[in-house]
Write a protein that holds these residues in place. Structure first.
Motif, PDB file in Angstrom:
ATOM      1  N   ALA A  87       0.852  -1.194   0.000  1.00  0.00           N
ATOM      2  CA  ALA A  87       0.000   0.000   0.000  1.00  0.00           C
ATOM      3  C   ALA A  87       0.888   1.245   0.000  1.00  0.00           C
ATOM      4  O   ALA A  87       0.630   2.208  -0.733  1.00  0.00           O
ATOM      5  N   SER A 161      -6.449  -9.001  -7.604  1.00  0.00           N
ATOM      6  CA  SER A 161      -5.924  -9.917  -6.593  1.00  0.00           C
ATOM      7  C   SER A 161      -6.980 -10.802  -5.981  1.00  0.00           C
ATOM      8  O   SER A 161      -6.834 -12.009  -5.911  1.00  0.00           O
ATOM      9  N   ASP A 191       0.542  -2.273 -10.177  1.00  0.00           N
ATOM     10  CA  ASP A 191       0.429  -2.803  -8.815  1.00  0.00           C
ATOM     11  C   ASP A 191       0.119  -4.282  -8.956  1.00  0.00           C
ATOM     12  O   ASP A 191      -0.993  -4.668  -9.287  1.00  0.00           O
ATOM     13  N   SER A 225       4.019  -7.070  -2.717  1.00  0.00           N
ATOM     14  CA  SER A 225       4.174  -7.267  -1.267  1.00  0.00           C
ATOM     15  C   SER A 225       5.314  -8.226  -0.955  1.00  0.00           C
ATOM     16  O   SER A 225       5.586  -9.162  -1.703  1.00  0.00           O
ATOM     17  N   LYS A 228       3.396 -11.804   0.862  1.00  0.00           N
ATOM     18  CA  LYS A 228       2.386 -12.659   0.211  1.00  0.00           C
ATOM     19  C   LYS A 228       3.130 -13.836  -0.428  1.00  0.00           C
ATOM     20  O   LYS A 228       3.843 -14.549   0.263  1.00  0.00           O
TER      21      LYS A 228
END
Ligand SMILES: *Cc1c(COP(=O)(O)O)cnc(C)c1O
Length: 406
Positions: A87, A161, A191, A225, A228
């Motif tokens: 984020a 996602s 992203d 990330s 993940k």
């Protein structure tokens, strides 16, 4: 009184058994770290370290230097940067490149991720104006092209996602979008959410675009990330063109989003494991659990079922059944992995079962190492995919206190 004392000395964050059926579970801490990463955290935590210190020059160094080389090699990108989570990576990228300007995004990618991460809100907070194009199910290259104007600063593509749009759909591939962006002198930001560094299909898992493949398709910045699919600590990784990464690096916001030494130590150690792909599935717990052979899980279920039955008596039935695990945390949202579960079904009328199920789930959560299952279709399901320490699980079963009859 004693209970009071016990609660006061018990640490607040505790180990649990994740039998929820979701391997990378945000509420349960996402990816467990590899032993190598844990050792690196311990080594960096209690002593001074060369976190921002160049040992050869004897001068100030860059904390990110501990991971940028690995990230560049694994993503084939020119440069890399690390912040607190993905984020923050998206926020920093948008604020650095598109403050007070427009960013084009497809209406099909206006996503919300659990924990109140809504892409439109993050974009607004980053200081940019959203320019939505296309429709929920279909967006074409011409939609993007028509929206580009003098105030446009970037095109943003967001990996779907935690959902899938199916049926009559159209999206624009990264390479087409990159070509359009570059023709108009704009950067393409992607992203990627989970962002795998390796080809998961080679491990028998569903396909997920690799970071390197998105870089290769022409994305100028890719964010993903650390905790993940990558299997490391919470972090936001940004890779891409050196000139753009440098802009992000110079943004004062970056100081507010920087990561701690323990995170960097864990991340560096995790990334190092990727250079020996042959051993990766054995060393990286998230990948090890995702690739665990179904028949091994079944054997464990067969071993454990009688032991759980012995503890529960005739208050509930315990059986083993095939089930489907989820990868979790917005990775590969629709794919499921075949697994095996212990199924605990309270006996009695369906009303009684409904009343009792929560109490059974609570009883398992009250064990010294809480067992987290999930309730579906009138049963407590304990998916054994992520149970690696069966010894501790069995060793504490005698402390299970079955709920009283309603
Ligand atoms: C998970 C995810 C995020 C948020 O990442 P965090 O590391 O949890 O901050 C953002 N975008 C996408 C597409 C995601 O899947």
């Amino acid at each position: 009184m004693l209970e009071h004392v016990a609660r006061a000395v018990e640490p607040s964050i505790r180990r649990v058994f994740n039998l929820s059926g979701t391997v990378i579970h945000t509420n349960l801490g996402r990816a467990p770290l590899a032993v190598e990463a844990i050792d690196a955290v311990v080594a960096s935590a209690g002593e001074a370290s060369n976190l921002e210190y160049d040992l050869i020059a004897g001068t100030r160094g860059e904390r990110d230097d501990h991971v940028t080389d690995s990230l560049r090699r694994l993503s084939k990108a020119e440069a890399a940067l690390v912040v607190n989570n993905n984020a923050a990576a998206v926020l920093l990228a948008l604020n650095s490149l598109a403050n007070r300007r427009e960013v084009i995004i497809s209406r099909g990618e206006q996503i919300e991720i659990g924990g109140a991460f809504r892409m439109p809100d993050v974009m607004t907070r980053a200081g940019c104006r959203l320019r939505e194009v296309g429709t929920t199910n279909r967006t074409h290259l011409s939609d993007y092209a028509d929206a580009i104007g003098p105030r446009t600063a970037a095109i943003l593509k967001v990996h779907p996602s935690n959902y899938a749009v199916s049926g009559f759909t159209a999206t624009v591939d990264e390479s087409e979008l990159a070509r359009l962006a570059h023709e108009r002198g704009l950067p393409l930001i992607v992203d990627l959410g989970s962002g795998s560094l390796i080809d998961l299909e080679a491990f028998g898992l569903p396909r997920e675009p690799t970071v390197a493949s998105i870089v290769e398709r022409g994305a100028d910045l890719v964010t993903f990330s650390g905790d993940k699919l990558l299997g490391g600590p919470q972090a936001g990784l940004i890779v891409g063109r050196a000139k753009l990464v440098e802009k992000l690096r110079r943004n004062p916001l970056r100081r507010a989003l920087r990561v701690d030494k323990m995170t960097l130590a864990a991340l560096a150690a995790t990334l190092r494991l990727y250079f020996d792909e042959g051993l990766l599935a054995a060393r990286l717990p998230a990948l090890r659990q995702l690739t665990r052979p179904t028949d091994k899980i079944r054997v464990m279920a067969e071993t454990l079922a009688p032991l759980v039955t012995a503890q529960i008596g005739d208050r509930a039935s315990v059986s083993i059944e095939p089930c489907l695990s989820q990868i979790g945390s917005g990775s590969l949202p629709i794919d499921r992995l075949a697994s095996w579960a212990l199924i605990v079904r309270p006996r009695g009328s369906s009303r009684k079962i409904r009343l009792q199920l929560g109490a059974w789930a609570l009883a398992f959560r009250m064990l010294p190492v809480p067992v987290i299952g999930r309730i579906t279709k009138g049963a407590l399901v304990l998916d054994l995919r992520c149970l690696e320490d069966a010894e501790t699980f069995v060793g504490q079963l005698h402390q299970l206190v079955p709920p009283v009859d309603p």
